[in-house]
Design an enzyme around this catalytic site. Structure first.
Site, PDB file in Angstrom:
ATOM      1  N   MET A  21      -7.175  68.355  -7.369  1.00 11.71           N
ATOM      2  CA  MET A  21      -6.549  68.645  -6.081  1.00 11.71           C
ATOM      3  C   MET A  21      -5.316  69.508  -6.306  1.00 11.71           C
ATOM      4  O   MET A  21      -4.437  69.134  -7.083  1.00 11.71           O
ATOM      5  CB  MET A  21      -6.126  67.353  -5.383  1.00 11.71           C
ATOM      6  CG  MET A  21      -7.281  66.455  -4.994  1.00 11.71           C
ATOM      7  SD  MET A  21      -6.696  64.830  -4.455  1.00 11.71           S
ATOM      8  CE  MET A  21      -6.505  64.019  -6.054  1.00 11.71           C
TER       9      MET A  21
ATOM     10  N   GLY B 249      -0.474  67.695  -6.080  1.00 15.63           N
ATOM     11  CA  GLY B 249      -1.338  68.073  -7.190  1.00 15.63           C
ATOM     12  C   GLY B 249      -1.762  66.997  -8.164  1.00 15.63           C
ATOM     13  O   GLY B 249      -0.930  66.403  -8.820  1.00 15.63           O
ATOM     14  N   SER B 250      -3.022  66.696  -8.263  1.00 15.60           N
ATOM     15  CA  SER B 250      -3.488  65.579  -9.063  1.00 15.60           C
ATOM     16  C   SER B 250      -4.996  65.651  -9.250  1.00 15.60           C
ATOM     17  O   SER B 250      -5.608  66.677  -8.980  1.00 15.60           O
ATOM     18  CB  SER B 250      -3.079  64.274  -8.379  1.00 15.60           C
ATOM     19  OG  SER B 250      -3.258  64.382  -6.984  1.00 15.60           O
ATOM     20  N   ARG B 251      -5.586  64.533  -9.699  1.00 14.86           N
ATOM     21  CA  ARG B 251      -7.010  64.545 -10.006  1.00 14.86           C
ATOM     22  C   ARG B 251      -7.627  63.189  -9.706  1.00 14.86           C
ATOM     23  O   ARG B 251      -6.945  62.166  -9.722  1.00 14.86           O
ATOM     24  CB  ARG B 251      -7.201  64.869 -11.490  1.00 14.86           C
ATOM     25  CG  ARG B 251      -8.618  65.308 -11.829  1.00 14.86           C
ATOM     26  CD  ARG B 251      -8.702  65.720 -13.285  1.00 14.86           C
ATOM     27  NE  ARG B 251      -9.277  64.686 -14.122  1.00 14.86           N
ATOM     28  CZ  ARG B 251      -9.247  64.697 -15.456  1.00 14.86           C
ATOM     29  NH1 ARG B 251      -8.635  65.674 -16.083  1.00 14.86           N
ATOM     30  NH2 ARG B 251      -9.811  63.737 -16.138  1.00 14.86           N
TER      31      ARG B 251
END
Length: 217
Positions: free
Chosen positions: A96, A184-186
């Protein structure tokens, strides 16, 4: 535009800073203050955009595995899931960016049987080791097809706050919210080896809507 409940603190701080910097800029720079205020206004608007909650019609699912987040599929790989499953699984990872909706949704329907928070590093979210070394959460659901499905929120280099609202024993509904990650990440999903993977690397997903895999009943 509806905003997520996690937005309250961030928007309050952003508003205060925007007002203070804007007033100071106008006082000292007069007309030239626009050179500061306009970029700040853009950043301020992006904060609201980040916390938006889109309206989505979530369907009922049994065999389908639903994209848990908005983002881009960056990994589909057979791995050893060592925390809960302790066996090989197919890992599907979705990255993301800060511009994506960051609501985290259940990928499958069933019962929550495990949850755990891990403190850790802040490697960039697309780094392969971020799945085991970054700040993260792990949730497992016993699916309606009698499979144990593990999924993991992973903080990235920018993301510094992960929240998840589920508890052991809760009923998971595919596509419905269970958590949120700020900036922002996953998200990783670990599926049985015989799962039919429908997505491919590079696909852009919409959380709660797109089918990324299908399990055997």
């Amino acid at each position: 535009m509806k905003l997520h409940r996690e937005s309250k603190g961030t928007i309050t701080v952003a508003t205060i800073l925007f007002i203070i910097i804007g007033v100071v800029a106008i006082y000292f720079l007069k007309i030239w203050s626009l050179l500061i205020i306009m970029p700040l206004l853009l950043v301020y608007s992006l904060v609201f955009w980040f916390f938006r909650v889109p309206n989505r019609d979530i369907l009922e699912h049994r065999e389908n595995v639903i994209a848990p987040v908005d983002g881009k599929v960056v990994m589909i790989k057979e791995v050893e899931e060592t925390e809960f499953l302790k066996e090989k699984a197919i890992q599907v990872s979705i990255f993301m960016s800060p511009l994506n909706v960051h609501i985290c949704r259940y990928p499958v329907s069933g019962e929550v049987i495990y949850k755990k928070y891990h403190s850790g590093k802040y490697l960039v979210a697309w780094h392969e080791k971020s799945s085991t070394e970054n700040e993260r959460t792990t949730v497992a659901v016993q699916s309606m097809t009698n499979h144990k499905i593990v999924f993991r929120q992973i903080a990235g280099y920018v993301a510094r706050r992960i929240v998840f609202y589920c508890n052991k024993g809760d009923q998971a509904k595919a596509g419905h919210e269970f958590g949120f990650i700020k900036f922002g990440s996953r998200m990783d999903v670990f599926l049985p080896l015989d799962t039919e993977i429908i997505c491919k690397i590079g696909d852009i997903t919409k959380g709660g809507l797109d089918v990324i895999a299908r399990m055997k009943d």
